[in-house]
Scaffold this motif. Sequence first.
Motif, short mmCIF file in Angstrom:
data_model
loop_
_atom_site.label_atom_id
_atom_site.label_comp_id
_atom_site.label_asym_id
_atom_site.label_seq_id
_atom_site.Cartn_x
_atom_site.Cartn_y
_atom_site.Cartn_z
N SER A 19 51.78 91.93 30.81
CA SER A 19 50.82 91.52 29.80
C SER A 19 50.99 90.04 29.47
O SER A 19 50.00 89.31 29.32
N ASP A 20 52.22 89.56 29.38
CA ASP A 20 52.46 88.14 29.10
C ASP A 20 51.96 87.27 30.25
O ASP A 20 51.40 86.19 30.01
N GLN A 21 52.19 87.73 31.47
CA GLN A 21 51.70 86.97 32.63
C GLN A 21 50.18 86.89 32.63
O GLN A 21 49.60 85.84 32.92
N VAL A 22 49.51 88.00 32.30
CA VAL A 22 48.04 88.01 32.26
C VAL A 22 47.54 87.10 31.16
O VAL A 22 46.62 86.30 31.36
N TYR A 23 48.14 87.19 29.97
CA TYR A 23 47.67 86.38 28.84
C TYR A 23 48.00 84.90 29.01
O TYR A 23 47.38 84.05 28.38
N SER A 24 48.97 84.57 29.88
CA SER A 24 49.30 83.16 30.09
C SER A 24 48.36 82.48 31.09
O SER A 24 48.36 81.26 31.20
N ASN A 25 47.55 83.27 31.78
CA ASN A 25 46.56 82.72 32.71
C ASN A 25 45.52 81.93 31.90
O ASN A 25 45.01 82.43 30.90
N PRO A 26 45.18 80.68 32.31
CA PRO A 26 44.24 79.88 31.51
C PRO A 26 42.85 80.51 31.39
O PRO A 26 42.21 80.39 30.33
N LYS A 27 42.41 81.21 32.41
CA LYS A 27 41.08 81.83 32.32
C LYS A 27 41.07 82.99 31.32
O LYS A 27 40.11 83.17 30.58
N VAL A 28 42.16 83.76 31.31
CA VAL A 28 42.25 84.87 30.35
C VAL A 28 42.37 84.31 28.93
O VAL A 28 41.75 84.83 27.99
N THR A 29 43.12 83.23 28.77
CA THR A 29 43.26 82.61 27.45
C THR A 29 41.91 82.10 26.97
O THR A 29 41.55 82.29 25.80
N LEU A 30 41.14 81.51 27.88
CA LEU A 30 39.80 81.03 27.52
C LEU A 30 38.91 82.20 27.11
O LEU A 30 38.16 82.10 26.12
N LEU A 31 38.98 83.32 27.86
CA LEU A 31 38.19 84.50 27.52
C LEU A 31 38.61 85.08 26.18
O LEU A 31 37.76 85.46 25.36
N MET A 32 39.90 85.17 25.94
CA MET A 32 40.38 85.78 24.70
C MET A 32 40.08 84.90 23.48
O MET A 32 39.97 85.42 22.37
N ASN A 33 39.92 83.62 23.67
CA ASN A 33 39.59 82.74 22.55
C ASN A 33 38.08 82.71 22.27
O ASN A 33 37.66 82.18 21.25
N SER A 34 37.28 83.27 23.17
CA SER A 34 35.83 83.30 22.94
C SER A 34 35.49 84.42 21.96
O SER A 34 36.31 85.27 21.63
N ARG A 35 34.24 84.45 21.53
CA ARG A 35 33.80 85.48 20.57
C ARG A 35 33.84 86.86 21.19
O ARG A 35 34.22 87.83 20.54
N VAL A 36 33.45 86.96 22.48
CA VAL A 36 33.46 88.26 23.16
C VAL A 36 34.89 88.77 23.28
O VAL A 36 35.17 89.95 23.04
N GLY A 37 35.82 87.88 23.67
CA GLY A 37 37.23 88.28 23.80
C GLY A 37 37.81 88.74 22.47
O GLY A 37 38.54 89.73 22.41
#
Length: 152
Positions: A19-37
């Motif tokens: 989970s930490d590896q996935v959340y450290s990916n820049p694309k996942v971080t960008l998605l999670m910081n968006s409204r949809v994420g």
Amino acid sequence: MQHSRAEMQQLWEGWTTVSDQVYSNPKVTLLMNSRVGQYLSGRPVLALAVFFFCVMAAVPVGIFLAFAVATAIMSAVSLVFLEGFLLSVAAITLLCVLSGLAFFSVMMSAIFAAFYVTVSSLINFYHTSQMTKEVNDEEDNEEEMLTKDKMK
């Protein structure tokens, strides 16, 4: 129970690491910081439904794209074969037409040559007969004149 608790802790640590590896990916971080994420982060059941939909939709979309690419390739290849066939038919047709035109030209040339020879022979014959007639007429006129002179 002790044994299964250690296994559960190992699984949890493994899951945390992934989970930490996935959340450290820049694309996942960008998605999670968006409204949809953020919206899906607050509703894990909906996020799981969206994830399953995306995974299950990948197979039909992949099959459709493979079909589209295969169809495009087959149509391009068949178009090449169709174009080749049509060009062959057109070339054979052109060859036949040109052969026919060559035969027609030779025959018309022969007919016109025969016509020219015939007409020129007739004109020469007529002209020579006219010349012969005029010469004969002149000779006859001279003979008549001589006979008339002799009679006088």
